[in-house]
Scaffold this motif. Structure first.
Motif, short mmCIF file in Angstrom:
data_model
loop_
_atom_site.label_atom_id
_atom_site.label_comp_id
_atom_site.label_asym_id
_atom_site.label_seq_id
_atom_site.Cartn_x
_atom_site.Cartn_y
_atom_site.Cartn_z
N LEU A 26 40.15 45.34 46.98
CA LEU A 26 39.03 45.70 46.10
C LEU A 26 39.21 45.12 44.71
O LEU A 26 38.24 44.62 44.11
CB LEU A 26 38.94 47.23 46.00
CG LEU A 26 38.04 47.94 47.01
CD1 LEU A 26 38.32 49.45 46.96
CD2 LEU A 26 36.58 47.66 46.71
N GLU A 27 40.42 45.18 44.20
CA GLU A 27 40.67 44.64 42.86
C GLU A 27 40.38 43.14 42.83
O GLU A 27 39.78 42.64 41.87
CB GLU A 27 42.12 44.92 42.47
CG GLU A 27 42.46 44.57 41.03
CD GLU A 27 42.82 43.11 40.84
OE1 GLU A 27 42.49 42.55 39.77
OE2 GLU A 27 43.41 42.52 41.77
N GLN A 28 40.77 42.44 43.87
CA GLN A 28 40.50 41.00 43.93
C GLN A 28 39.00 40.72 44.03
O GLN A 28 38.48 39.80 43.38
CB GLN A 28 41.25 40.39 45.11
CG GLN A 28 42.77 40.42 44.98
CD GLN A 28 43.46 39.94 46.24
OE1 GLN A 28 43.14 38.87 46.78
NE2 GLN A 28 44.40 40.71 46.74
N GLN A 29 38.31 41.50 44.86
CA GLN A 29 36.86 41.32 44.99
C GLN A 29 36.16 41.57 43.66
O GLN A 29 35.29 40.80 43.24
CB GLN A 29 36.30 42.27 46.05
CG GLN A 29 36.66 41.91 47.47
CD GLN A 29 36.10 42.93 48.45
OE1 GLN A 29 36.27 44.13 48.27
NE2 GLN A 29 35.41 42.46 49.48
N CYS A 30 36.54 42.66 43.00
CA CYS A 30 35.89 43.01 41.73
C CYS A 30 36.23 42.01 40.63
O CYS A 30 35.40 41.75 39.75
CB CYS A 30 36.27 44.43 41.32
SG CYS A 30 35.57 45.70 42.38
N ALA A 31 37.42 41.43 40.67
CA ALA A 31 37.77 40.37 39.72
C ALA A 31 36.84 39.18 39.91
O ALA A 31 36.39 38.56 38.92
CB ALA A 31 39.23 39.96 39.90
N LEU A 32 36.53 38.85 41.15
CA LEU A 32 35.62 37.74 41.42
C LEU A 32 34.20 38.07 40.95
O LEU A 32 33.50 37.20 40.39
CB LEU A 32 35.62 37.43 42.92
CG LEU A 32 36.92 36.83 43.47
CD1 LEU A 32 36.92 36.86 44.99
CD2 LEU A 32 37.12 35.41 42.96
N LEU A 33 33.77 39.32 41.15
CA LEU A 33 32.45 39.72 40.65
C LEU A 33 32.41 39.65 39.13
O LEU A 33 31.42 39.19 38.55
CB LEU A 33 32.12 41.14 41.12
CG LEU A 33 31.85 41.31 42.62
CD1 LEU A 33 31.71 42.79 42.97
CD2 LEU A 33 30.59 40.54 43.04
N ALA A 34 33.48 40.11 38.47
CA ALA A 34 33.52 40.06 37.02
C ALA A 34 33.52 38.63 36.50
O ALA A 34 33.00 38.34 35.42
CB ALA A 34 34.76 40.81 36.51
N GLN A 35 34.08 37.73 37.29
CA GLN A 35 34.07 36.31 36.93
C GLN A 35 32.68 35.71 37.11
O GLN A 35 32.23 34.88 36.30
CB GLN A 35 35.08 35.55 37.79
CG GLN A 35 35.15 34.05 37.53
CD GLN A 35 36.11 33.34 38.47
OE1 GLN A 35 36.95 33.96 39.12
NE2 GLN A 35 35.98 32.02 38.56
N GLY A 36 31.97 36.16 38.15
CA GLY A 36 30.71 35.52 38.51
C GLY A 36 29.47 36.06 37.82
O GLY A 36 28.56 35.30 37.49
N LEU A 37 29.41 37.37 37.60
CA LEU A 37 28.17 37.97 37.09
C LEU A 37 27.72 37.42 35.73
O LEU A 37 26.52 37.30 35.50
CB LEU A 37 28.29 39.48 37.06
CG LEU A 37 27.73 40.24 38.29
CD1 LEU A 37 26.23 40.06 38.42
CD2 LEU A 37 28.41 39.80 39.57
N PRO A 38 28.62 37.07 34.81
CA PRO A 38 28.14 36.49 33.56
C PRO A 38 27.38 35.18 33.75
O PRO A 38 26.64 34.75 32.85
CB PRO A 38 29.43 36.26 32.76
CG PRO A 38 30.41 37.24 33.32
CD PRO A 38 30.08 37.32 34.78
N MET A 39 27.54 34.53 34.90
CA MET A 39 26.90 33.24 35.15
C MET A 39 25.57 33.35 35.89
O MET A 39 24.96 32.34 36.22
CB MET A 39 27.85 32.35 35.96
CG MET A 39 29.19 32.08 35.30
SD MET A 39 30.21 30.90 36.21
CE MET A 39 30.76 31.89 37.61
N ILE A 40 25.11 34.57 36.15
CA ILE A 40 24.01 34.75 37.09
C ILE A 40 22.70 34.11 36.61
O ILE A 40 21.85 33.76 37.43
CB ILE A 40 23.81 36.24 37.41
CG1 ILE A 40 22.92 36.39 38.65
CG2 ILE A 40 23.25 37.00 36.21
CD1 ILE A 40 22.90 37.77 39.23
#
Length: 206
Positions: A113-127
């Motif tokens: 979960l931590e890895q998945q959420c890290a990826l979401l935190a990386q990606g959402l600013p670029m949406i």
């Protein structure tokens, strides 16, 4: 895609909060001491997630220009909120059930979960940035692969959870542990749903 950077900023804040929640869950399960304080930390982050979700809903109501369809904004907002809710429920059950020693699989799922959420935190600013579509799709693919890893762990727990269980207290503990594992696995599914919602938005606005 129309530009309104306030939405990307709010989604980034929401994803960052989800990542902080996952990190708190990892700390709880990998260092299972001072449990009540650590569970409270997860609950506090869930309340913060509710605040962010409410602010994003208000922003949507007040905005004439939005970066993509309003229903997609609401859907992504709700999916992120549900992700944090799932993590909170797992942490709360550890406390409510008085689990003295969590299964090692729980920490493994929390780490996913931590890895998945890290990826979401990386990606959402670029949406809102059309130049980042390829990068966002790659992040989404990584989240899906991690969810597959979580399914493998869940299957292993299901096969072995009741092995050697002969007494009623053991049965109760196994049932409660199985429920928490399922909650954690559901959270990894929810992270994948967030990623799918992002992909859906990208496809509609390509």
């Amino acid at each position: 895609m129309p530009q309104n950077p306030k939405f990307a900023a709010k989604f980034a804040e929401s994803a960052s909060n989800a990542h902080a929640t996952a990190q708190a869950l990892v700390d709880l399960l990998e260092n299972y001491t001072d449990v009540e304080r650590k569970v409270q930390r997860v609950l506090d982050l869930e309340h913060e997630g509710d605040r962010i979700a409410g602010e994003l809903t208000n922003l949507l109501a007040e905005s004439f220009i939005v970066p993509f369809d309003r229903e997609d904004i609401l859907s992504l907002n709700n999916e992120l909120d549900d992700l944090v809710d799932d993590m909170e429920e797992a942490a709360l059950k550890l406390s409510l059930y008085g689990i003295e020693q969590p299964l090692p699989h729980m920490a493994q799922l929390a780490r996913i979960l931590e890895q998945q959420c890290a990826l979401l935190a990386q990606g959402l600013p670029m949406i809102e940035d059309p130049r980042q579509v390829g990068q966002l799709r790659e992040l989404s693919a990584q989240i899906r692969r991690l969810e597959d890893d979580a399914d493998t762990i869940g299957d292993e727990v299901a096969r072995n959870l009741y092995t050697g269980v002969t007494e009623v207290p053991q049965m109760i503990l196994a049932m409660r542990s199985g429920e928490i594992v399922e909650l954690l696995e559901n959270a990894t599914d929810q992270a994948q749903r967030v990623a799918k919602t992002v992909e859906h938005i990208l496809l509609k606005n390509a």
